[in-house]
Design an enzyme around this catalytic site. Structure first.
Site, short mmCIF file in Angstrom:
data_model
loop_
_atom_site.label_atom_id
_atom_site.label_comp_id
_atom_site.label_asym_id
_atom_site.label_seq_id
_atom_site.Cartn_x
_atom_site.Cartn_y
_atom_site.Cartn_z
N CYS A 110 0.78 -1.17 0.12
CA CYS A 110 0.35 0.00 -0.08
C CYS A 110 1.00 0.86 -0.09
O CYS A 110 2.07 0.62 0.32
CB CYS A 110 -0.84 0.06 1.48
SG CYS A 110 0.10 -0.27 2.73
N CYS A 111 0.47 2.37 -0.83
CA CYS A 111 0.78 3.42 -0.88
C CYS A 111 -0.71 4.70 -0.22
O CYS A 111 -1.66 3.78 -0.25
CB CYS A 111 1.77 4.31 -1.33
SG CYS A 111 1.03 3.80 -3.14
N ASP A 112 0.18 5.74 -1.16
CA ASP A 112 -1.21 6.50 -0.82
C ASP A 112 -2.18 6.25 -2.19
O ASP A 112 -3.10 6.82 -1.73
CB ASP A 112 -0.90 8.28 -0.48
CG ASP A 112 -0.28 8.75 0.56
OD1 ASP A 112 -1.13 8.58 1.97
OD2 ASP A 112 0.59 9.90 0.20
N ILE A 147 -3.82 3.86 0.14
CA ILE A 147 -5.15 4.35 1.55
C ILE A 147 -5.39 5.98 1.00
O ILE A 147 -5.92 5.63 2.25
CB ILE A 147 -3.84 4.07 2.73
CG1 ILE A 147 -2.92 5.13 2.49
CG2 ILE A 147 -3.48 2.96 2.69
CD1 ILE A 147 -1.60 4.64 3.54
#
Length: 348
Positions: A315-317, A343
């Site tokens: 996950c990342c932004d 996220i």
């Protein structure tokens, strides 16, 4: 609302901008301005979905939920190092309490620059003939184009590594109207003229002038049609070109497993693990419960610390950097998933 240019030193005071390499930071500084809000002026409203990454430089910004102030962000404080309300659509309304100076960056541009910065720019010297094409300038310009944002980030490095440099003299024809499409081109040095021959004008009608960083030739590759224009060098120059097969393959989404929040949480509940590939400063600001943090640029170095029998949800932004990380893990036999939308679109 006024605007003024800003320094790379100011940009480095914000996260994750402090993780960008010098050249990309300088390129970003040339595109961003300090803007100003008057007291009580609204910066964005709850529900807004425009993807802009906002930082408070000075003054106090109030964050409101149902007209009630739930949080304030004051320029120069620790909380101001991070983007204001980074989720989309916005979950709060942002209003200036006093005179506020802020910067606003296209979120897709920033994410592409972060992804490229952390996946491949250290290998630029391996490009054949790169000494003659003006360093990273054309790459930086290409990465900043909206069209390039659509290229799957896991393929960015492979695209650059497969490109071939060709040098031309003024007057040389790079591609000819009516010919079969065989390459995608990026102009890396010099200028080109684009013309189209018509029944009434055999010499060709001038359509455009191309400068460093401009791309051409993709239309014929996408549509399997013949070239619809002629491109001629106006000056001595160079192009980087990518063959038709590579163009089609690398512009298709790599074989990654994308999962939504519900599917990701099910994987975690069954023994999987969140792997957050953002920078440590972003991770410290907020992250998924139980997540481990390996920044994208460290994945190749830290891959031996991961359990090959465990499933990882990266996950990342936004999903862009995590898809690049998942591609690296997948190539090495790991079962890796990518959180769709990142996220920023999930719960904090």
């Amino acid at each position: 609302m006024t605007a003024e240019r800003l320094s790379t030193q100011l940009l480095k005071s914000f996260s994750p901008l402090d993780g960008l390499k010098r050249d990309n930071l300088a390129a970003l500084a040339g595109k961003v301005q300090i803007r100003e809000l008057s007291p009580q002026q609204i910066l964005f409203k709850e529900g807004d979905s425009e993807k802009r990454t906002v930082y408070v430089v000075s003054g106090t910004l109030e964050l409101l939920d149902q007209d009630a102030v739930t949080e304030t962000v004051e320029g120069g404080t620790e909380s101001a190092r991070n983007p204001v309300s980074p989720n989309y659509p916005r979950r709060v309304t942002a209003r200036a309490r006093d005179r506020v100076q802020y910067i606003s960056i296209d979120s897709d541009l920033l994410d592409v620059m972060l992804t490229w910065d952390q996946t491949g720019s250290y290998e630029v010297s391996e490009l054949h003939g790169s000494d003659d094409v003006g360093g990273d300038d054309w790459m930086t310009m290409l990465l900043q184009t909206k069209a390039f944002h659509k290229i799957p980030p896991a393929n960015i490095q492979a695209i650059f590594m497969r490109m071939q440099q060709i040098n031309y003299k003024a007057g040389d024809v790079v591609l000819k109207q009516g010919a079969e499409g065989d390459y995608f081109y990026v102009l890396t040095r010099g200028k080109c003229l684009v013309t189209r021959e018509t029944p009434l004008n055999k010499d060709g009608i001038k359509l455009a002038e191309l400068n460093v960083g401009d791309t051409f030739g993709e239309e014929a590759l996408i549509s399997d049609a013949k070239r619809n224009a002629t491109v001629t060098m106006q000056t001595d120059g160079s192009v980087m070109r990518l063959g038709k097969d590579d163009f089609k393959r690398l512009l298709n989404e790599p074989m990654l497993d994308w999962v939504d929040t519900a599917a990701a949480e099910k994987i975690i509940a069954e023994g999987g693990m969140w792997l957050d590939v953002r920078l440590p400063s972003e991770f410290e600001n907020h992250h998924q419960p139980g997540a481990i943090n390996i920044p994208l640029y460290f994945i190749r170095l830290k891959i031996n610390t991961l359990d090959p029998d465990k499933q990882y949800v990266l996950c990342c932004d936004t999903g862009r950097r995590s898809s690049a990380g998942a591609y690296i893990l997948s190539e090495r036999g790991f079962q890796a998933y990518v959180l769709k939308g990142g996220i920023s679109n999930g719960s904090r």
